[in-house]
Design an enzyme around this catalytic site. Structure first.
Site, PDB file in Angstrom:
ATOM      1  N   LYS A  97       0.877  -1.164   0.000  1.00 24.62           N
ATOM      2  CA  LYS A  97       0.000   0.000   0.000  1.00 24.62           C
ATOM      3  C   LYS A  97       0.913   1.212   0.000  1.00 24.62           C
ATOM      4  O   LYS A  97       1.644   1.458   0.956  1.00 24.62           O
ATOM      5  CB  LYS A  97      -0.902   0.008   1.241  1.00 24.62           C
ATOM      6  CG  LYS A  97      -1.726   1.291   1.314  1.00 24.62           C
ATOM      7  CD  LYS A  97      -2.475   1.457   2.624  1.00 24.62           C
ATOM      8  CE  LYS A  97      -2.698   2.948   2.876  1.00 24.62           C
ATOM      9  NZ  LYS A  97      -3.456   3.227   4.077  1.00 24.62           N
ATOM     10  N   GLY A 158      -7.564   9.387   9.499  1.00 20.58           N
ATOM     11  CA  GLY A 158      -7.839   9.532  10.933  1.00 20.58           C
ATOM     12  C   GLY A 158      -8.851  10.612  11.275  1.00 20.58           C
ATOM     13  O   GLY A 158      -9.061  10.924  12.441  1.00 20.58           O
ATOM     14  N   ALA A 185      -9.291   5.422   4.053  1.00 13.18           N
ATOM     15  CA  ALA A 185      -9.060   6.508   5.011  1.00 13.18           C
ATOM     16  C   ALA A 185     -10.210   7.495   5.136  1.00 13.18           C
ATOM     17  O   ALA A 185     -10.952   7.745   4.192  1.00 13.18           O
ATOM     18  CB  ALA A 185      -7.790   7.294   4.661  1.00 13.18           C
ATOM     19  N   GLY A 186     -10.327   8.017   6.351  1.00 14.22           N
ATOM     20  CA  GLY A 186     -11.236   9.120   6.642  1.00 14.22           C
ATOM     21  C   GLY A 186     -12.615   8.717   7.116  1.00 14.22           C
ATOM     22  O   GLY A 186     -13.435   9.578   7.428  1.00 14.22           O
ATOM     23  N   ASN A 207      -8.720   1.999   9.640  1.00 17.76           N
ATOM     24  CA  ASN A 207      -7.947   1.641  10.828  1.00 17.76           C
ATOM     25  C   ASN A 207      -8.472   2.380  12.063  1.00 17.76           C
ATOM     26  O   ASN A 207      -9.071   1.781  12.946  1.00 17.76           O
ATOM     27  CB  ASN A 207      -6.467   1.989  10.585  1.00 17.76           C
ATOM     28  CG  ASN A 207      -5.548   1.485  11.702  1.00 17.76           C
ATOM     29  OD1 ASN A 207      -5.991   1.071  12.761  1.00 17.76           O
ATOM     30  ND2 ASN A 207      -4.269   1.516  11.479  1.00 17.76           N
ATOM     31  N   THR A 208      -8.300   3.712  12.079  1.00 19.63           N
ATOM     32  CA  THR A 208      -8.602   4.487  13.285  1.00 19.63           C
ATOM     33  C   THR A 208     -10.028   4.281  13.780  1.00 19.63           C
ATOM     34  O   THR A 208     -10.259   4.161  14.985  1.00 19.63           O
ATOM     35  CB  THR A 208      -8.358   5.986  13.023  1.00 19.63           C
ATOM     36  OG1 THR A 208      -7.120   6.121  12.348  1.00 19.63           O
ATOM     37  CG2 THR A 208      -8.308   6.769  14.315  1.00 19.63           C
TER      38      THR A 208
END
Lengths: 258, 339
Positions: A97, A158, A185-186, A207-208
């Site tokens: 990635k 994040g 993301a986001g 992830n976050t």
């Protein structure tokens, strides 16, 4: 129903990050609860020597999932390429990635560096998953460089904001109908993930939103369900929005009234 | 009197607390240490010394908060240097959401306004508009606390200390006279506790006469949360990173930059501070980051204290004593109990 990227068939459409969990055990439980088949692993911070971080990597191997190493936090082409090579040796996978950060506050991809690093890595035999913006021209360059998948952002990493630009993501889907597209993301909520899947995206990387939830294991499951719901909905040809109400039960001539 | 004899290996916070608890029960304790005194070779030397069971509950399991409250009580009677001024949690205006999240995930705090912060920490006046105050928390200087605990042990006729020992395999058996061997070696015990891993931490000691803090201050940030703990002689401990690695040779430039930049964000005078120490060590942790007691025959392991050494060592020590002397098994921390 499965998704194929670089010749690999995936049944789960969730790719999960492995940073920021309260403990490795919670991370492993979240991976199991999400039933994901691919996890991303950041190399930068755990990798000052070959030996260090080994415990963490054996842990990830124990999860029995495919590893997608990432170049998180790399700010230059050279840094990203070096990190990718280290990752290939360590995890014995051509997958990477690719993240080349261009702006520190928004962690926005440096799309120029991204295209350059992609060319170098594909030349070196890598299978690149580029973390990119929703810019169509950049997407086109990445495909020309040899990418077989694109990973546009939903919002800055994040930030938990959901899809910042649904219009751009919709037109990206329309432009590249046959390329696997993964929103990376986001996202903050399963509804954000469902939203992207309803737009026709093929998978979600996050992830976050899971790791920093109060109960990461439950949230991992919630995202898996949201993703499946969105994907099914997209395939079921949703009804269009209408201005006028259309009753689901005919009322004309209803014989009984209160 | 024919007292029970205990061998303890490891003289970090776990070893010393365990020794103290056995001596309080009238046992004869022999403590074997690799070092020649309390020094930088043990992980506890580098600790922050915050006794903050409620702040920690933001990301730690409820067990840590429960064990930590026992730790708080222990140190308030066994560490003359303990300061019970509570702890303060702040964030910059743009990171206020972090503060709301922290408040939601913790208890035993009150919201404080700019005026309260100015009164509590005059040197931070005008810098933060909102904060959280945990009034029941305390802090201590880990190095002083270890030293005074060791000194108090040495005052006892039941205690003897063997320093400069090579803690090799044959010493990891109880000596013939001892009933129990308590292994408190921290990460070094990973030769026998194979699920133990290292989590690297980096910290700084800054010295500045331009800033005074009365209590530990945590500065929340989406990327680089830090804490600053005031110590004597105008010194401040700034900590600490958490990296999945067991390489303690160096602190990375990146980590030092992050810690310094956060300290500077708390107060610009830290830019002029002397950088007295850059410390690196590796915390022993199990997979769930929770501490454990394991009994294998006459050997008992007390380990996995992670970032909660000072906070949880006293509670682990009392459970270790209960297990060996009274046969009481606390299943929350004892995960192996075999003959």
């Amino acid at each position: 129903m499965s998704l194929t990227v670089y010749g690999t068939e995936l049944n789960s459409r969730l790719l999960l990050g492995t940073s920021l969990y309260p403990s490795p055990k919670i991370m492993l439980d979240a991976i199991a609860a999400s039933q994901c088949e691919v996890v991303t692993v950041s190399l930068r911070r755990e990798s000052s020597t070959e030996k260090s971080g080994n415990a963490f990597w054996s842990l990830i191997r124990s999860a029995n999932v495919r590893v997608l190493p990432n170049t998180a936090g790399c700010h230059s082409v050279k840094e990203a390429v070096t990190t990718a090579h280290m990752a290939r040796e360590l995890f014995d996978t051509p997958w990477v990635k690719l993240e080349v950060i261009g702006e520190d506050d928004t962690l926005q991809p440096d799309v120029f560096g991204l295209v350059e690093a992609t060319r170098i890595l594909i030349e070196d035999g890598f299978e690149v998953f580029p973390y990119t913006t929703d810019d169509l021209v950049v997407a086109d360059r990445l495909l020309s460089a040899g990418c077989e998948v694109l990973m546009p952002w939903g919002a800055p990493i994040g930030s938990g904001r959901g899809l910042n630009n649904r219009y751009a993501l919709t037109s990206m889907r329309a432009h590249f109908p046959d390329v696997p597209l993964i929103v990376d993301a986001g996202l903050g909520l399963p509804s954000h993930a469902a939203d992207a899947m309803e737009l026709g995206y093929d998978a979600i990387l996050l992830n976050t939103a899971v790791a920093k939830a109060g109960d990461p294991v439950a949230m991992a499951r919630a995202f898996a369900m949201g993703i499946e719901a969105g994907h099914l909905a997209h395939q079921s040809q949703p009804m269009p929005k209408r201005d006028m109400a259309a009753p689901s039960t005919p009322v004309f001539g209803t014989p009984f009234r209160d | 009197m024919n007292s029970v004899r205990i061998d303890i290996i490891g003289a970090g916070v776990a070893g010393l607390c365990t020794a103290k608890h056995f001596i309080d029960r009238g046992c004869h304790v022999s403590l074997y240490a690799q070092s020649m005194g309390i020094d930088e070779s043990c992980c506890s030397w580098w600790a922050g010394g915050m006794l903050a069971p409620w702040c920690e509950s933001e990301s730690a399991e409820p067990l840590i908060t429960r064990l930590g409250q026992e730790g708080l009580t222990f140190w308030s009677t066994h560490s003359p240097e303990l300061r019970a001024n509570g702890s303060l949690v702040v964030a910059q205006t743009r990171d206020r959401i972090e503060l709301e999240q922290f408040a939601k995930r913790t208890t035993h705090h009150e919201s404080v306004s700019a005026t309260d912060i100015d009164r509590m920490e005059p040197d931070l006046a005008g810098r933060f508009t909102h904060g959280l105050y945990f009034d029941q928390e305390s802090h201590l200087d880990p190095r002083e606390a270890l030293q005074s605990l060791l000194s108090s042990l040495q005052d006892s006729t039941l205690f003897d200390l063997h320093q400069g020992q090579h803690l090799d395999a044959h010493q990891r058996q109880p000596t013939p006279k001892a009933q129990w061997l308590i292994d408190c070696r921290g990460l070094a015990a990973s030769d026998e506790l194979t699920d133990l891993r290292g989590v690297k931490g980096e910290m700084l000691i800054l010295e500045s006469k331009d800033v005074t803090l009365n209590r530990p201050v945590r500065l929340l940030h989406p990327r680089y949360p830090i804490y600053i703990v005031p110590r004597k002689s105008h010194q401040f401990m700034v900590g600490a990173t958490m990296i999945e690695s067991d390489d303690k040779r160096y602190a990375s430039a990146r980590s030092v930059m992050e810690l310094l930049s956060s300290a500077y964000a708390l107060h610009p005078a830290f830019a002029e501070a002397a950088l007295v120490e850059v410390g690196t060590d590796v915390r022993p942790a199990f997979m769930d980051n929770l501490p454990r007691i394991r009994r294998r025959g006459r050997t008992v392991y007390v380990n996995g204290l992670y970032r909660h050494g000072f906070l949880c060592a006293p509670a682990l020590a009392s459970r270790c004593v209960a297990l060996t002397l009274d046969g009481i098994v606390d299943n929350e921390v004892v995960d192996e109990n075999t003959d």
